[in-house]
Design a protein around this motif. Structure first.
Motif, PDB file in Angstrom:
ATOM      1  N   PRO A 226     -77.210  47.283 -15.395  1.00  0.00           N
ATOM      2  CA  PRO A 226     -76.464  47.560 -16.550  1.00  0.00           C
ATOM      3  C   PRO A 226     -75.947  48.915 -17.032  1.00  0.00           C
ATOM      4  CG  PRO A 226     -78.599  47.066 -16.936  1.00  0.00           C
ATOM      5  CD  PRO A 226     -78.470  46.928 -15.440  1.00  0.00           C
ATOM      6  N   ASN A 227     -76.326  49.710 -15.992  1.00  0.00           N
ATOM      7  CA  ASN A 227     -75.827  51.067 -16.583  1.00  0.00           C
ATOM      8  C   ASN A 227     -74.790  51.523 -15.416  1.00  0.00           C
ATOM      9  OD1 ASN A 227     -77.799  51.662 -18.666  1.00  0.00           O
ATOM     10  ND2 ASN A 227     -79.314  51.719 -17.163  1.00  0.00           N
ATOM     11  N   ALA A 228     -74.476  50.678 -14.540  1.00  0.00           N
ATOM     12  CA  ALA A 228     -73.599  50.939 -13.438  1.00  0.00           C
ATOM     13  C   ALA A 228     -72.160  51.066 -14.147  1.00  0.00           C
ATOM     14  CB  ALA A 228     -73.573  50.116 -12.269  1.00  0.00           C
ATOM     15  N   PRO A 229     -71.195  51.669 -13.842  1.00  0.00           N
ATOM     16  CA  PRO A 229     -69.828  51.803 -14.188  1.00  0.00           C
ATOM     17  C   PRO A 229     -69.399  50.211 -14.002  1.00  0.00           C
ATOM     18  CG  PRO A 229     -70.311  53.707 -12.661  1.00  0.00           C
ATOM     19  CD  PRO A 229     -71.195  52.927 -12.336  1.00  0.00           C
ATOM     20  N   SER A 230     -68.689  50.105 -14.972  1.00  0.00           N
ATOM     21  CA  SER A 230     -68.147  48.744 -15.058  1.00  0.00           C
ATOM     22  C   SER A 230     -66.702  48.481 -15.609  1.00  0.00           C
ATOM     23  CB  SER A 230     -69.160  47.879 -15.971  1.00  0.00           C
ATOM     24  OG  SER A 230     -69.014  48.705 -17.145  1.00  0.00           O
ATOM     25  N   LEU A 231     -66.037  47.410 -15.032  1.00  0.00           N
ATOM     26  CA  LEU A 231     -64.820  47.236 -15.462  1.00  0.00           C
ATOM     27  C   LEU A 231     -64.565  45.532 -15.494  1.00  0.00           C
ATOM     28  CD1 LEU A 231     -61.805  48.593 -15.991  1.00  0.00           C
ATOM     29  CD2 LEU A 231     -61.520  47.889 -13.362  1.00  0.00           C
ATOM     30  N   MET A 232     -63.575  45.066 -16.501  1.00  0.00           N
ATOM     31  CA  MET A 232     -63.322  43.734 -16.788  1.00  0.00           C
ATOM     32  C   MET A 232     -61.775  43.534 -16.399  1.00  0.00           C
ATOM     33  SD  MET A 232     -63.755  41.195 -19.817  1.00  0.00           S
ATOM     34  CE  MET A 232     -65.554  41.015 -19.815  1.00  0.00           C
ATOM     35  N   LEU A 233     -61.512  42.454 -15.687  1.00  0.00           N
ATOM     36  CA  LEU A 233     -60.084  41.935 -15.707  1.00  0.00           C
ATOM     37  C   LEU A 233     -60.222  40.841 -16.376  1.00  0.00           C
ATOM     38  CD1 LEU A 233     -59.437  42.542 -11.771  1.00  0.00           C
ATOM     39  CD2 LEU A 233     -59.215  44.129 -13.573  1.00  0.00           C
ATOM     40  N   SER A 234     -58.987  40.587 -17.218  1.00  0.00           N
ATOM     41  CA  SER A 234     -59.051  39.458 -18.120  1.00  0.00           C
ATOM     42  C   SER A 234     -57.557  38.986 -18.307  1.00  0.00           C
ATOM     43  CB  SER A 234     -59.279  40.036 -19.446  1.00  0.00           C
ATOM     44  OG  SER A 234     -59.235  39.326 -20.505  1.00  0.00           O
ATOM     45  N   GLY A 235     -57.617  37.690 -18.524  1.00  0.00           N
ATOM     46  CA  GLY A 235     -56.314  37.123 -18.915  1.00  0.00           C
ATOM     47  C   GLY A 235     -56.575  35.734 -19.298  1.00  0.00           C
ATOM     48  N   HIS A 236     -55.399  34.857 -19.501  1.00  0.00           N
ATOM     49  CA  HIS A 236     -55.435  33.351 -19.628  1.00  0.00           C
ATOM     50  C   HIS A 236     -54.578  32.563 -18.774  1.00  0.00           C
ATOM     51  CE1 HIS A 236     -51.448  33.034 -21.755  1.00  0.00           C
ATOM     52  NE2 HIS A 236     -51.395  34.108 -22.115  1.00  0.00           N
ATOM     53  N   ILE A 237     -55.083  31.550 -18.226  1.00  0.00           N
ATOM     54  CA  ILE A 237     -54.428  30.598 -17.298  1.00  0.00           C
ATOM     55  C   ILE A 237     -53.859  29.128 -18.299  1.00  0.00           C
ATOM     56  CG2 ILE A 237     -55.081  31.645 -15.630  1.00  0.00           C
ATOM     57  CD1 ILE A 237     -57.509  29.762 -15.535  1.00  0.00           C
ATOM     58  N   ASP A 238     -53.849  29.305 -19.671  1.00  0.00           N
ATOM     59  CA  ASP A 238     -53.049  28.088 -20.310  1.00  0.00           C
ATOM     60  C   ASP A 238     -51.608  28.689 -20.642  1.00  0.00           C
ATOM     61  OD1 ASP A 238     -54.225  30.114 -21.947  1.00  0.00           O
ATOM     62  OD2 ASP A 238     -53.543  28.636 -23.740  1.00  0.00           O
ATOM     63  N   VAL A 239     -50.922  27.428 -20.539  1.00  0.00           N
ATOM     64  CA  VAL A 239     -49.297  27.705 -21.029  1.00  0.00           C
ATOM     65  C   VAL A 239     -48.960  27.130 -22.258  1.00  0.00           C
ATOM     66  CG1 VAL A 239     -48.965  28.340 -18.689  1.00  0.00           C
ATOM     67  CG2 VAL A 239     -48.573  25.986 -19.424  1.00  0.00           C
ATOM     68  N   VAL A 240     -47.865  27.474 -22.671  1.00  0.00           N
ATOM     69  CA  VAL A 240     -47.092  26.477 -23.916  1.00  0.00           C
ATOM     70  C   VAL A 240     -46.401  25.264 -23.184  1.00  0.00           C
ATOM     71  CG1 VAL A 240     -46.956  28.352 -25.573  1.00  0.00           C
ATOM     72  CG2 VAL A 240     -45.165  28.027 -23.837  1.00  0.00           C
ATOM     73  N   PRO A 241     -46.082  24.388 -23.973  1.00  0.00           N
ATOM     74  CA  PRO A 241     -45.151  23.373 -23.428  1.00  0.00           C
ATOM     75  C   PRO A 241     -43.994  23.894 -22.945  1.00  0.00           C
ATOM     76  CG  PRO A 241     -46.122  22.707 -25.538  1.00  0.00           C
ATOM     77  CD  PRO A 241     -46.524  24.028 -25.554  1.00  0.00           C
ATOM     78  N   PRO A 242     -43.523  23.142 -21.705  1.00  0.00           N
ATOM     79  CA  PRO A 242     -42.257  23.635 -21.103  1.00  0.00           C
ATOM     80  C   PRO A 242     -41.030  23.010 -21.620  1.00  0.00           C
ATOM     81  CG  PRO A 242     -43.291  21.699 -20.009  1.00  0.00           C
ATOM     82  CD  PRO A 242     -44.196  21.901 -21.082  1.00  0.00           C
ATOM     83  N   ALA A 243     -40.697  23.282 -23.090  1.00  0.00           N
ATOM     84  CA  ALA A 243     -39.728  22.643 -23.783  1.00  0.00           C
ATOM     85  C   ALA A 243     -38.380  23.441 -23.121  1.00  0.00           C
ATOM     86  CB  ALA A 243     -39.774  23.053 -25.187  1.00  0.00           C
ATOM     87  N   GLY A 244     -37.329  22.555 -23.012  1.00  0.00           N
ATOM     88  CA  GLY A 244     -35.999  22.889 -22.190  1.00  0.00           C
ATOM     89  C   GLY A 244     -35.949  23.361 -20.893  1.00  0.00           C
ATOM     90  N   MET A 245     -37.076  23.166 -20.090  1.00  0.00           N
ATOM     91  CA  MET A 245     -37.262  23.469 -18.601  1.00  0.00           C
ATOM     92  C   MET A 245     -37.072  22.198 -17.883  1.00  0.00           C
ATOM     93  SD  MET A 245     -40.288  26.368 -18.609  1.00  0.00           S
ATOM     94  CE  MET A 245     -39.803  27.223 -17.021  1.00  0.00           C
ATOM     95  N   THR A 246     -36.273  22.418 -16.853  1.00  0.00           N
ATOM     96  CA  THR A 246     -35.804  20.992 -16.042  1.00  0.00           C
ATOM     97  C   THR A 246     -37.177  20.955 -14.937  1.00  0.00           C
ATOM     98  OG1 THR A 246     -34.379  22.500 -14.573  1.00  0.00           O
ATOM     99  CG2 THR A 246     -33.440  21.345 -16.395  1.00  0.00           C
ATOM    100  N   ASP A 247     -37.759  21.917 -14.508  1.00  0.00           N
ATOM    101  CA  ASP A 247     -38.630  21.692 -13.479  1.00  0.00           C
ATOM    102  C   ASP A 247     -39.735  22.656 -13.378  1.00  0.00           C
ATOM    103  OD1 ASP A 247     -39.913  20.790 -11.112  1.00  0.00           O
ATOM    104  OD2 ASP A 247     -38.756  21.453  -9.605  1.00  0.00           O
ATOM    105  N   PRO A 248     -40.428  22.691 -14.459  1.00  0.00           N
ATOM    106  CA  PRO A 248     -41.272  23.840 -15.152  1.00  0.00           C
ATOM    107  C   PRO A 248     -42.552  24.079 -14.073  1.00  0.00           C
ATOM    108  CG  PRO A 248     -41.827  22.045 -16.331  1.00  0.00           C
ATOM    109  CD  PRO A 248     -40.487  21.576 -15.490  1.00  0.00           C
ATOM    110  N   TRP A 249     -42.959  23.177 -13.145  1.00  0.00           N
ATOM    111  CA  TRP A 249     -44.166  23.301 -12.416  1.00  0.00           C
ATOM    112  C   TRP A 249     -43.726  23.341 -10.972  1.00  0.00           C
ATOM    113  CZ3 TRP A 249     -46.528  24.094 -16.455  1.00  0.00           C
ATOM    114  CH2 TRP A 249     -46.343  23.297 -17.631  1.00  0.00           C
ATOM    115  N   SER A 250     -42.617  23.995 -10.563  1.00  0.00           N
ATOM    116  CA  SER A 250     -42.105  24.014  -9.345  1.00  0.00           C
ATOM    117  C   SER A 250     -42.628  25.355  -8.605  1.00  0.00           C
ATOM    118  CB  SER A 250     -40.515  24.075  -9.160  1.00  0.00           C
ATOM    119  OG  SER A 250     -40.063  25.412  -9.589  1.00  0.00           O
ATOM    120  N   ALA A 251     -42.779  26.248  -9.318  1.00  0.00           N
ATOM    121  CA  ALA A 251     -43.161  27.387  -8.647  1.00  0.00           C
ATOM    122  C   ALA A 251     -42.462  27.871  -7.617  1.00  0.00           C
ATOM    123  CB  ALA A 251     -44.693  27.466  -8.277  1.00  0.00           C
TER     124      ALA A 251
END
Length: 384
Positions: A69-94
């Motif tokens: 618990p005393n070691a140097p530490s770092l957190m990488l953070s984010g979210h992987i949810d999205v808003v609805p794809p309003a107006g998009m024709t192929d929103p999950w194509s990637a």
């Protein structure tokens, strides 16, 4: 676990995430968690668990490196949810077209999440002396219960720094305002519209309140340096049962963007002061008024003078080959909760925020690649 240069897979990881239609509040948020777990099982030496399950918005929490618990530490953070794809024709194509990753979430913020995942996996293959965490939430686009609940759990990490990979165009954002939603309910008395004098019109009370609140609430708010003015926006109004019935109830919901250590309770107190002023007006109907804080998300104001932040920024600048701009963020992000739990944090990630939530959402591929490399170098500067 596959031993290889995982950083080169950041764009591939982003495509994998974008193909999952993980609209916040839908079962697909569990699917995108499973997709990340599969990536971690193939490409990392780490342990992981699902936190905040009681909220219905699972949070993936992964760890590698030292358990000290005393070691140097770092957190990488984010979210992987999205808003609805309003107006998009192929929103999950990637699909990748003209050097850009297309699809809902490519900007906000699966491109950034993929960069963080790639950096985490690459670092996990090294002999880290420090402690590295990865936390990914699935309800940032709605009520943001998951990350708060995860950080409240026993044994939750308290790293020296969190880097949140929101779309910042590879610049750093270390401040933003808090956000509170307060609903004001007006309760009157119904009557037939042909005899309005027998009722107490809640909509009329709400209308007079709106006129007064538009002027008085901004006057009550204090201005603060650095992260823009506080704002008040009256965003929702409802009431009435039928065109021939004096309305017995009405409600008004107000969005407050506030500075520093203010909170929803302070905004609520200001609303009640406006109501007390209105009660002196003979035209204000004798309604009952109550308030409810329906959401309150804290501000972020993170100093970059601490050693962990200085190390990370120096590593990011070395990776990019230039000095990185540091500015406030106009919107809100989960860094507010990091700040509330005593974790210094800043935002750094790929993509242009102006394209988030739009039908034209996309992210430059080179942004994702550069973000993965820069975040990895920040990790190694702190944890190697």
């Amino acid at each position: 676990m596959t031993q290889e240069n995982v950083l080169s897979r950041a764009v591939e990881f982003a495509q994998t995430l974008v193909r999952v239609p993980s609209v916040s509040g839908t079962p697909a948020t569990h699917d995108v968690i499973r997709a990340v777990e599969e990536i971690l099982s193939r490409f990392s030496r780490s342990t992981s668990r699902i936190a905040a399950q009681s909220t219905g918005a699972p949070v993936l929490l992964a760890h590698c490196g030292s358990d000290d618990p005393n070691a140097p530490s770092l957190m990488l953070s984010g979210h992987i949810d999205v808003v609805p794809p309003a107006g998009m024709t192929d929103p999950w194509s990637a699909e990748i077209k003209d050097g850009r990753l297309l699809g809902r979430g490519s900007t906000d913020m699966k491109g950034g999440a993929a960069a963080a995942i790639a950096a985490f996996c690459e670092a996990s293959q090294k002999d880290l002396k420090g402690s590295l965490w990865l936390i990914l939430s699935t309800d940032e686009e709605t009520d943001v219960k998951g990350v708060k609940a995860a950080l409240e759990e026993p044994g939750a990490p308290r790293p020296d720094l969190a880097i949140i990979a929101e779309p910042t165009e590879l610049t750093i954002r270390n401040e933003h305002r808090g956000d509170a939603w307060v609903r004001v309910d007006f309760q009157g008395r119904s009557a037939h519209s042909s005899r309005p004098h027998l009722g107490v019109n809640a909509i009329e009370a709400a209308a007079l309140f709106i006129v007064r609140a538009r002027k008085r609430l901004p006057e009550m708010q204090k201005e603060g340096p650095g992260i823009g003015p506080q704002t008040t926006s009256i965003d929702m109004v409802s009431g009435g049962a039928a065109p021939n019935v004096v309305p017995a109830s009405a409600s008004v919901t107000i969005d407050f963007r506030y500075q520093g250590e203010e909170c929803g309770r302070i905004q609520e107190e200001r609303i009640l002061r406006v109501v007390e002023e209105l009660r002196k007006d003979p035209d204000f109907p004798p309604v009952e008024v109550s308030t409810t804080i329906t959401g309150d998300w804290p501000a972020l104001s993170s100093s970059l003078e601490n050693p962990a932040a200085q190390q990370a920024i120096a590593a990011i600048e070395a990776s990019l080959g230039h000095k990185v701009e540091v500015t406030p963020m106009s919107g809100w992000g989960e860094g507010g909760y990091m700040h509330a739990f005593g974790i210094p944090a800043f935002y750094f990630g790929p993509g242009e925020g102006k394209l988030a939530h739009t039908p034209k959402e996309s992210s430059p591929v080179w942004h994702i690649e550069k973000a993965a490399e820069a975040i990895y170098r920040a990790v190694m500067a702190r944890c190697a």
